[in-house]
Scaffold this active site. Sequence first.
Site, short mmCIF file in Angstrom:
data_model
loop_
_atom_site.label_atom_id
_atom_site.label_comp_id
_atom_site.label_asym_id
_atom_site.label_seq_id
_atom_site.Cartn_x
_atom_site.Cartn_y
_atom_site.Cartn_z
CD GLU A 32 -2.54 1.49 0.17
OE1 GLU A 32 -3.52 0.83 -0.23
OE2 GLU A 32 -2.34 2.63 -0.24
N GLY A 38 -7.10 1.07 3.10
CA GLY A 38 -8.66 1.18 2.86
C GLY A 38 -9.09 1.97 1.59
CB THR A 40 -10.56 5.74 -3.27
OG1 THR A 40 -9.49 5.80 -3.98
CG2 THR A 40 -11.46 6.86 -3.72
N GLY A 182 -21.22 17.48 -13.89
CA GLY A 182 -21.49 16.04 -13.77
C GLY A 182 -22.72 15.81 -12.81
N GLY A 187 -21.22 13.97 -7.87
CA GLY A 187 -21.95 15.23 -8.07
C GLY A 187 -23.23 15.35 -7.08
CG HIS A 447 -48.29 -2.48 10.10
ND1 HIS A 447 -48.42 -1.58 9.01
CD2 HIS A 447 -49.15 -1.99 11.02
CE1 HIS A 447 -49.28 -0.61 9.31
NE2 HIS A 447 -49.62 -0.83 10.41
P1 NAI Z 1 -20.40 9.28 -13.01
O1 NAI Z 1 -19.80 8.48 -14.24
O2 NAI Z 1 -21.40 8.64 -12.34
O3 NAI Z 1 -21.08 10.67 -13.49
C1 NAI Z 1 -20.44 11.53 -14.43
C2 NAI Z 1 -21.39 12.47 -14.91
O4 NAI Z 1 -20.42 13.62 -15.59
C3 NAI Z 1 -22.07 11.62 -16.31
O5 NAI Z 1 -23.57 11.79 -16.15
C4 NAI Z 1 -21.63 12.47 -17.47
O6 NAI Z 1 -22.53 12.43 -18.35
C5 NAI Z 1 -21.20 13.84 -16.93
N1 NAI Z 1 -20.30 14.60 -17.82
C6 NAI Z 1 -19.24 13.83 -18.46
N2 NAI Z 1 -18.43 14.84 -19.15
C7 NAI Z 1 -19.31 15.91 -19.22
C8 NAI Z 1 -19.16 17.34 -19.63
N3 NAI Z 1 -18.15 17.88 -20.20
N4 NAI Z 1 -20.05 18.40 -19.25
C9 NAI Z 1 -21.06 18.03 -18.51
N5 NAI Z 1 -21.22 16.53 -17.85
C10 NAI Z 1 -20.24 15.91 -18.20
O7 NAI Z 1 -19.27 9.67 -12.47
P2 NAI Z 1 -18.81 10.18 -10.98
O8 NAI Z 1 -19.96 10.85 -10.36
O9 NAI Z 1 -17.62 11.08 -11.02
O10 NAI Z 1 -18.59 8.92 -10.21
C11 NAI Z 1 -17.47 8.32 -10.33
C12 NAI Z 1 -17.51 6.69 -10.17
O11 NAI Z 1 -17.58 6.43 -8.55
C13 NAI Z 1 -18.78 6.02 -10.61
O12 NAI Z 1 -18.58 4.77 -11.28
C14 NAI Z 1 -19.75 5.95 -9.37
O13 NAI Z 1 -20.53 4.75 -9.47
C15 NAI Z 1 -18.67 5.74 -8.36
N6 NAI Z 1 -19.17 6.23 -7.22
C16 NAI Z 1 -20.32 5.63 -6.35
C17 NAI Z 1 -20.97 6.11 -5.27
C18 NAI Z 1 -22.05 5.38 -4.84
O14 NAI Z 1 -22.01 3.99 -4.94
N7 NAI Z 1 -22.87 6.00 -3.74
C19 NAI Z 1 -20.47 7.28 -4.66
C20 NAI Z 1 -19.33 7.89 -5.59
C21 NAI Z 1 -18.94 7.40 -6.48
#
Ligand code: NAI
Length: 468
Positions: A32, A38, A40, A182, A187, A447
């Site tokens: 690591e 752990g 990210t 995004g 986001g 319930h």
């Molecule tokens: P994401 O892939 O979920 O969303 C990125 C968004 O940015 C997309 O909707 C895309 O259309 C948009 N985008 C791309 N280029 C753009 C532009 N030039 N202008 C405007 N919009 C644009 O990626 P995110 O939210 O960064 O997450 C990364 C990874 O981390 C994902 O695979 C996600 O599943 C994972 N993650 C999961 C979480 C959870 O399960 N609760 C929490 C945080 C992250």
Amino acid sequence: MAYDLIVIGTGPGGYVCAIKAAQLGLKVGVIEKRATYGGTCLNIGCIPSKALLHASEVFHQTGHGIDALGVEVSAPKLNLSKMLAHKDATVKSNVDGVAFLFKKNKIDAFQGTGKVLGEGKVSVTNDKGEEQVIETKNVVIATGSDVAGIPGVEVEIDETVIISSTGGLALEKVPATMVVVGGGVIGLELGSVWSRLGAKVTVVEYLDTILGGMDGEVSKQFQRMLAKQGIDFKLGAKVTGVVKSGKGAKVTYEPVKGGDAATIDADVVLIATGRKPFTDGLGLAEAGVVMDKRGRVEIDGHFQTSVTGIYALGDVVRGPMLAHKAEDEGVAVAEIIAGQAGHVNYDVIPSVVYTQPEVASVGKTEEELKAAGIAYKVGKFPFTANGRARAMLQTDGFVKILADKDTDRVLGGHIVGFGAGEMIHEITVLMEFGGSSEDLGRTCHAHPTMSEAVKEAALATFFKPIHM
Ligand code: NAI
């Protein structure tokens, strides 16, 4: 002494793989580069964001939501540094927990950057540049992912004005205005945190829907809920530039369907446009490990790369970038290396967005079933018709179940609502066992619970709900 297994990277995929392999009797070491284990998820992702999501929700509820329950308090005061200290303490207890588990399972930990030297050998280089070669029968690459940036746009992330999710977990003051580039999971989660704490948040998203890939009905209704909470959306808008300007930044975007470019000023801009596999410095090309077109490590059906004895899992390989997908792969890889039959069911991986309300889904969306030409039926039930939800003033949202039209086998489940991230698992277990909507609808539910809405949605899928 040679190891049976060296795991490079100790995120949820890597550390779970190491522990499982040790439990199965293998001699295991981990490498690591961070000071703590752990990855990210525990250090700068899932865990700290959930600490801030919970704390900011309590702050927001205290200011806006509890008066109607007959609890009157004066306006809550934000102590941001204390809130951030809670987040840091949460991270510490979790990363310390992994260190404890490594000790308990007699896993050796090497601090530094790991490198694959071909079959049977890896090296680790520490901060002082000292390299140590380790012999091992098997290697698992579990190095995760990194911020992808905006495709085709040069952006300088300084983590104070133009930030990634890492900076979004550590802002020293609440910005008056924030633009989120995004409308995906990061986001919306981090946008929610700073919106609840007082920032005016605008989400600029390329697609014409937020949470692309989620069930269309879910994302549409969910967007309305977030808009009601005060978050603005610019959809179908492609961000083409983010530059620092004065004390803040300027975001330029173009309507995807054509039209004039526009600019928004913000104190802080969060770049949340996806993540990319992290393989820097691993020496994969030199070791003969083949990558796919998207920069991910290519693996076969048993997680093995093109080089015998070198495996890979988690964000660095195909599939959703989710901690729990990586964990399950970690278990499977450990079992395979130990001579057992490790397996991951990629059709049944839940996903949760930890906003308020939460959004949770498992299996197919309606759009996916349509595209695949599968005949399906839909059952829905709103939380407005659920007694417990009414009692808690948590009536936003609904449960939607999709089942095969002929066999009634459940193919997908989608929930928007308070506690959706917990409720999704009963649909997940049902799907893992190939259950039908009738199985779920005939299962007794306590319930009054929010989960009764899941049962009612199942009843609606195979016949009729009682309370609608
Ligand atoms: P994401 O892939 O979920 O969303 C990125 C968004 O940015 C997309 O909707 C895309 O259309 C948009 N985008 C791309 N280029 C753009 C532009 N030039 N202008 C405007 N919009 C644009 O990626 P995110 O939210 O960064 O997450 C990364 C990874 O981390 C994902 O695979 C996600 O599943 C994972 N993650 C999961 C979480 C959870 O399960 N609760 C929490 C945080 C992250």
